[in-house]
Design an enzyme around this catalytic site. Structure first.
Site, PDB file in Angstrom:
ATOM      1  CG  MET A  31     -13.794  -3.434-100.067  1.00  0.00           C
ATOM      2  SD  MET A  31     -12.747  -4.436-100.631  1.00  0.00           S
ATOM      3  CE  MET A  31     -13.382  -5.501-101.398  1.00  0.00           C
ATOM      4  N   GLY A  37     -26.853  -1.539 -96.875  1.00  0.00           N
ATOM      5  CA  GLY A  37     -25.878  -2.026 -96.089  1.00  0.00           C
ATOM      6  C   GLY A  37     -25.369  -1.087 -95.544  1.00  0.00           C
ATOM      7  CG  HIS A  38     -21.512  -0.244 -98.040  1.00  0.00           C
ATOM      8  ND1 HIS A  38     -21.889  -1.272 -99.468  1.00  0.00           N
ATOM      9  CD2 HIS A  38     -19.819  -1.278 -97.569  1.00  0.00           C
ATOM     10  CE1 HIS A  38     -21.091  -2.304 -99.557  1.00  0.00           C
ATOM     11  NE2 HIS A  38     -20.040  -2.070 -98.542  1.00  0.00           N
ATOM     12  CD  GLN A 149     -22.730  -9.858 -86.784  1.00  0.00           C
ATOM     13  OE1 GLN A 149     -22.092  -9.625 -86.344  1.00  0.00           O
ATOM     14  NE2 GLN A 149     -22.828 -11.285 -85.942  1.00  0.00           N
TER      15      GLN A 149
HETATM   16  O1  PAF Z   1     -15.452  -5.104 -95.661  1.00  0.00           O
HETATM   17  C1  PAF Z   1     -15.115  -4.597 -96.405  1.00  0.00           C
HETATM   18  O2  PAF Z   1     -15.698  -3.793 -97.332  1.00  0.00           O
HETATM   19  C2  PAF Z   1     -13.994  -4.525 -96.336  1.00  0.00           C
HETATM   20  O3  PAF Z   1     -12.445  -6.003 -96.038  1.00  0.00           O
HETATM   21  C3  PAF Z   1     -12.571  -3.362 -95.351  1.00  0.00           C
HETATM   22  C4  PAF Z   1     -13.316  -3.743 -94.094  1.00  0.00           C
HETATM   23  C5  PAF Z   1     -13.163  -2.214 -96.248  1.00  0.00           C
HETATM   24  C6  PAF Z   1     -11.362  -3.785 -95.840  1.00  0.00           C
HETATM   25  O4  PAF Z   1     -10.937  -3.498 -97.130  1.00  0.00           O
END
Ligand code: PAF
Length: 285
Positions: A31, A37-38, A149
């Site tokens: 999002m 982390g991402h 996780q």
């Molecule tokens: O983990 C997130 O950021 C959200 O729940 C996702 C998987 C992108 C779905 O909108």
């Protein structure tokens, strides 16, 4: 500059072409408001696949009307720079009006696994997640999709959906990335005041305590939860939503962690509802 695709048709076209050339596609759904982390998930996707798509979409259907959809941090320029540096190949950032056009009426819901933990205080949340993730799978056609996780219930729910609906995608899970003092990285950490941020250290401390208790032979979930709760409850800004020990796949309560268990918690500090977890492996697991 990395390609930012906003059109659903263009994304499909790009993915179909890659697939027809035998190229493996990886998807990291986000999002936005990206942190380390991402980016660790992007790196993981790059190791497993040839063409990595990072989706950025603040998905309205996973927020209840009283939640932080409007306040959720958005900065696509900054995100794009980070994603490019992390080695992804393209960003898919659709418009809300294209993902949910007027007349939209279809949802994907996983039952049972979504009843407890976060599903208890956010009853419509997972339906929104599984719906948007299904849509992303149908647009990006990934061979592998990578989740974190930290959202342990989310990836359990998504794995169940993929299995139950025979979706042709592998779900991969990357470990939690923490700040030096142990706080799990989260886009919502930006909501914390200095004092709240200081107090959030109790979350990781409490998870480490749980691990120590198990190593010392205390395996009853009630005992562990009571001690974990006491560490967090010492903080005057903490408002505990839940602390539970569950089976990591089924999300059902576990009374004793000798066979293993997932200790998951959600705690409010001011406007930030933070989640964290640890996998406890007991003697028999
Ligand atoms: O983990 C997130 O950021 C959200 O729940 C996702 C998987 C992108 C779905 O909108």
């Amino acid at each position: 500059m990395i390609d930012i695709i906003t059109s659903i048709n263009k994304m499909r076209y790009v993915s179909e072409k890659k697939r027809s050339e035998g190229i493996l596609i990886g998807l990291v759904p986000t999002m936005g408001a990206l942190h380390e982390g991402h980016l660790s998930l992007v790196k993981r996707a790059s190791e497993k696949t040839d063409f990595v798509v990072v989706s950025i979409f603040v998905n309205p259907t996973q927020f209840a009307p009283n939640e932080d959809f409007t306040a959720y941090p958005r900065n696509i320029g900054d995100d794009a720079r980070k994603i490019e540096l992390a080695g992804a190949d393209c960003i898919f950032a659709p418009e809300k009006s294209n993902m949910y056009p007027e007349g939209y009426a279809t949802y994907v819901a996983v039952e049972r696994l979504t009843d407890g933990l976060c599903g208890h205080s956010r009853p419509t949340h997972f339906r929104g997640v599984t719906t948007v993730v299904t849509k992303l799978f149908n647009i990006v056609y990934p061979h592998v999709a990578v989740f974190g996780q930290k959202d342990a219930q989310q990836h359990a729910v998504i794995k169940r959906m993929v299995k139950d609906l025979d979706m042709p995608v592998e779900i991969d899970v990357g470990p939690i990335v923490r700040e030096p003092d142990g706080l799990a990285m989260s886009s919502r950490n930006s909501y914390l005041s200095a004092e709240e941020r200081r107090q959030t250290v109790s979350l990781y401390r409490s998870l480490c305590l749980a691990e120590e208790l198990v190593s010392s032979g205390i395996t009853g979930s009630e005992d562990i939860i009571r001690k974990v709760r006491a560490v967090i409850a010492e903080q005057d800004r903490a408002k505990i939503d839940y602390i539970e020990i569950v089976d990591p796949e089924e999300m059902t309560p576990v009374d004793d962690v000798r066979g293993g268990g997932l200790l998951a918690l959600a705690v409010w500090f001011g406007d930030a509802r933070l989640i964290d977890n640890i996998v406890l492996s007991g003697k028999d697991s």
